[in-house]
Write a protein that holds these residues in place. Structure first.
Motif, PDB file in Angstrom:
ATOM      1  N   ARG A  14      41.983  41.218  34.781  1.00 27.93           N
ATOM      2  CA  ARG A  14      42.095  41.196  33.316  1.00 27.93           C
ATOM      3  C   ARG A  14      40.991  40.338  32.699  1.00 27.93           C
ATOM      4  NH1 ARG A  14      47.113  38.759  33.222  1.00 27.93           N
ATOM      5  NH2 ARG A  14      46.654  38.094  31.110  1.00 27.93           N
ATOM      6  N   LEU A  15      40.710  39.213  33.335  1.00 27.77           N
ATOM      7  CA  LEU A  15      39.628  38.361  32.842  1.00 27.77           C
ATOM      8  C   LEU A  15      38.285  39.066  32.981  1.00 27.77           C
ATOM      9  CD1 LEU A  15      38.704  35.646  31.687  1.00 27.77           C
ATOM     10  CD2 LEU A  15      38.605  34.786  34.050  1.00 27.77           C
ATOM     11  N   ALA A  16      38.084  39.770  34.082  1.00 29.70           N
ATOM     12  CA  ALA A  16      36.833  40.514  34.292  1.00 29.70           C
ATOM     13  C   ALA A  16      36.622  41.539  33.181  1.00 29.70           C
ATOM     14  CB  ALA A  16      36.851  41.204  35.657  1.00 29.70           C
ATOM     15  N   ALA A  17      37.656  42.263  32.824  1.00 31.06           N
ATOM     16  CA  ALA A  17      37.538  43.262  31.759  1.00 31.06           C
ATOM     17  C   ALA A  17      37.130  42.611  30.443  1.00 31.06           C
ATOM     18  CB  ALA A  17      38.853  44.020  31.606  1.00 31.06           C
ATOM     19  N   GLN A  18      37.722  41.473  30.131  1.00 29.60           N
ATOM     20  CA  GLN A  18      37.373  40.762  28.893  1.00 29.60           C
ATOM     21  C   GLN A  18      35.917  40.302  28.919  1.00 29.60           C
ATOM     22  OE1 GLN A  18      39.371  40.337  26.227  1.00 29.60           O
ATOM     23  NE2 GLN A  18      37.887  39.135  25.076  1.00 29.60           N
ATOM     24  N   LEU A  19      35.477  39.740  30.040  1.00 30.26           N
ATOM     25  CA  LEU A  19      34.099  39.248  30.141  1.00 30.26           C
ATOM     26  C   LEU A  19      33.087  40.394  30.141  1.00 30.26           C
ATOM     27  CD1 LEU A  19      34.799  36.414  32.678  1.00 30.26           C
ATOM     28  CD2 LEU A  19      33.816  36.093  30.391  1.00 30.26           C
ATOM     29  N   GLU A  20      33.424  41.501  30.771  1.00 29.73           N
ATOM     30  CA  GLU A  20      32.526  42.656  30.764  1.00 29.73           C
ATOM     31  C   GLU A  20      32.372  43.224  29.362  1.00 29.73           C
ATOM     32  OE1 GLU A  20      34.224  45.172  33.772  1.00 29.73           O
ATOM     33  OE2 GLU A  20      33.400  43.939  35.395  1.00 29.73           O
ATOM     34  N   SER A  21      33.421  43.124  28.546  1.00 27.85           N
ATOM     35  CA  SER A  21      33.316  43.591  27.157  1.00 27.85           C
ATOM     36  C   SER A  21      32.381  42.691  26.339  1.00 27.85           C
ATOM     37  CB  SER A  21      34.700  43.654  26.497  1.00 27.85           C
ATOM     38  OG  SER A  21      35.170  42.363  26.161  1.00 27.85           O
ATOM     39  N   GLN A  22      32.069  41.499  26.878  1.00 29.48           N
ATOM     40  CA  GLN A  22      31.139  40.577  26.231  1.00 29.48           C
ATOM     41  C   GLN A  22      29.780  40.595  26.926  1.00 29.48           C
ATOM     42  OE1 GLN A  22      32.944  36.663  25.981  1.00 29.48           O
ATOM     43  NE2 GLN A  22      34.886  37.533  25.350  1.00 29.48           N
ATOM     44  N   ALA A  23      29.537  41.622  27.732  1.00 28.67           N
ATOM     45  CA  ALA A  23      28.248  41.879  28.395  1.00 28.67           C
ATOM     46  C   ALA A  23      27.978  41.017  29.626  1.00 28.67           C
ATOM     47  CB  ALA A  23      27.084  41.782  27.407  1.00 28.67           C
ATOM     48  N   PHE A  24      28.976  40.309  30.143  1.00 28.96           N
ATOM     49  CA  PHE A  24      28.788  39.596  31.393  1.00 28.96           C
ATOM     50  C   PHE A  24      28.999  40.564  32.550  1.00 28.96           C
ATOM     51  CE2 PHE A  24      29.671  36.102  28.546  1.00 28.96           C
ATOM     52  CZ  PHE A  24      28.763  35.145  28.964  1.00 28.96           C
ATOM     53  N   ARG A  25      28.366  40.288  33.670  1.00 31.07           N
ATOM     54  CA  ARG A  25      28.613  41.055  34.889  1.00 31.07           C
ATOM     55  C   ARG A  25      29.639  40.293  35.707  1.00 31.07           C
ATOM     56  NH1 ARG A  25      22.632  41.426  36.288  1.00 31.07           N
ATOM     57  NH2 ARG A  25      23.377  40.268  38.057  1.00 31.07           N
ATOM     58  N   GLY A  33      41.487  35.288  53.955  1.00 30.10           N
ATOM     59  CA  GLY A  33      41.392  33.878  54.307  1.00 30.10           C
ATOM     60  C   GLY A  33      40.855  32.990  53.199  1.00 30.10           C
ATOM     61  N   LEU A  34      40.382  33.580  52.122  1.00 32.35           N
ATOM     62  CA  LEU A  34      39.875  32.809  50.980  1.00 32.35           C
ATOM     63  C   LEU A  34      40.674  33.174  49.738  1.00 32.35           C
ATOM     64  CD1 LEU A  34      36.010  33.199  51.448  1.00 32.35           C
ATOM     65  CD2 LEU A  34      37.418  31.226  52.033  1.00 32.35           C
ATOM     66  N   PHE A  35      40.746  32.249  48.807  1.00 26.62           N
ATOM     67  CA  PHE A  35      41.370  32.570  47.532  1.00 26.62           C
ATOM     68  C   PHE A  35      40.548  33.643  46.832  1.00 26.62           C
ATOM     69  CE2 PHE A  35      42.985  28.159  47.951  1.00 26.62           C
ATOM     70  CZ  PHE A  35      44.334  28.432  47.816  1.00 26.62           C
ATOM     71  N   PRO A  36      41.212  34.618  46.191  1.00 27.05           N
ATOM     72  CA  PRO A  36      40.446  35.593  45.400  1.00 27.05           C
ATOM     73  C   PRO A  36      39.676  34.854  44.315  1.00 27.05           C
ATOM     74  CG  PRO A  36      42.734  36.259  45.615  1.00 27.05           C
ATOM     75  CD  PRO A  36      42.639  34.862  46.139  1.00 27.05           C
ATOM     76  N   ARG A  37      38.482  35.339  44.028  1.00 29.11           N
ATOM     77  CA  ARG A  37      37.658  34.700  42.995  1.00 29.11           C
ATOM     78  C   ARG A  37      36.878  35.761  42.245  1.00 29.11           C
ATOM     79  NH1 ARG A  37      35.412  30.294  45.547  1.00 29.11           N
ATOM     80  NH2 ARG A  37      37.089  30.527  46.997  1.00 29.11           N
ATOM     81  N   LEU A  38      36.540  35.434  41.030  1.00 31.26           N
ATOM     82  CA  LEU A  38      35.752  36.319  40.195  1.00 31.26           C
ATOM     83  C   LEU A  38      34.394  35.682  39.984  1.00 31.26           C
ATOM     84  CD1 LEU A  38      35.761  38.900  38.421  1.00 31.26           C
ATOM     85  CD2 LEU A  38      36.432  37.409  36.514  1.00 31.26           C
ATOM     86  N   ARG A  39      33.352  36.325  40.463  1.00 31.56           N
ATOM     87  CA  ARG A  39      31.980  35.852  40.238  1.00 31.56           C
ATOM     88  C   ARG A  39      31.558  36.417  38.882  1.00 31.56           C
ATOM     89  NH1 ARG A  39      28.562  32.112  41.849  1.00 31.56           N
ATOM     90  NH2 ARG A  39      27.970  32.800  43.885  1.00 31.56           N
ATOM     91  N   VAL A  40      31.169  35.536  37.971  1.00 30.68           N
ATOM     92  CA  VAL A  40      30.739  35.924  36.628  1.00 30.68           C
ATOM     93  C   VAL A  40      29.269  35.564  36.493  1.00 30.68           C
ATOM     94  CG1 VAL A  40      31.165  35.699  34.155  1.00 30.68           C
ATOM     95  CG2 VAL A  40      33.069  35.402  35.782  1.00 30.68           C
ATOM     96  N   ILE A  41      28.476  36.534  36.033  1.00 31.55           N
ATOM     97  CA  ILE A  41      27.024  36.367  35.962  1.00 31.55           C
ATOM     98  C   ILE A  41      26.556  36.658  34.546  1.00 31.55           C
ATOM     99  CG2 ILE A  41      24.805  37.192  36.865  1.00 31.55           C
ATOM    100  CD1 ILE A  41      26.579  38.181  39.330  1.00 31.55           C
ATOM    101  N   ASN A  42      25.704  35.784  34.032  1.00 35.68           N
ATOM    102  CA  ASN A  42      25.066  36.016  32.739  1.00 35.68           C
ATOM    103  C   ASN A  42      23.877  36.952  33.004  1.00 35.68           C
ATOM    104  OD1 ASN A  42      23.402  35.935  30.485  1.00 35.68           O
ATOM    105  ND2 ASN A  42      23.937  33.835  29.996  1.00 35.68           N
ATOM    106  N   PRO A  43      23.898  38.188  32.519  1.00 35.85           N
ATOM    107  CA  PRO A  43      22.819  39.134  32.829  1.00 35.85           C
ATOM    108  C   PRO A  43      21.470  38.748  32.212  1.00 35.85           C
ATOM    109  CG  PRO A  43      24.298  40.086  31.224  1.00 35.85           C
ATOM    110  CD  PRO A  43      24.923  38.795  31.676  1.00 35.85           C
TER     111      PRO A  43
END
Length: 94
Positions: A14-25, A33-43
């Motif tokens: 859900r957070l990814a969808a919101q950030l993608e609507s603001q042009a972030f990748r 074995g690792l906590f799920p994580r969302l990598r957010v990139i300023n294009p």
């Protein structure tokens, strides 16, 4: 733990969808074995990136956290969390 992992992934999507609507990748990382994580990139400045995690407190409330343990917002308040991630990744021009 599986239910917690699944719920974390749902919040991060859900957070990814919101950030993608603001042009972030974004890229959801769910390695075993690792906590799920969302990598957010300023294009506009790909070196500006951050990992976001979703975790719940003992009271069951879910929060988003930056990789360096900075709590950024409640998982139910996607807009505020996205705004705070965006502020971390903004490029300041001089």
């Amino acid at each position: 733990m599986t239910a917690d992992r699944g719920e974390a992934v749902g919040h991060l999507r859900r957070l990814a969808a919101q950030l993608e609507s603001q042009a972030f990748r974004t890229r959801l990382q769910t390695r075993e074995g690792l906590f799920p994580r969302l990598r957010v990139i300023n294009p506009m400045a790909p070196a500006r990136s951050e990992d976001v995690l979703a975790a719940h407190e003992e009271d069951g409330e879910w929060w988003f956290w930056l990789s360096w343990a900075g709590r950024i917002g409640h998982a139910e308040d996607i807009a505020t969390a996205a705004e705070r991630v965006a502020s971390v990744l903004q490029v300041i021009r001089r």
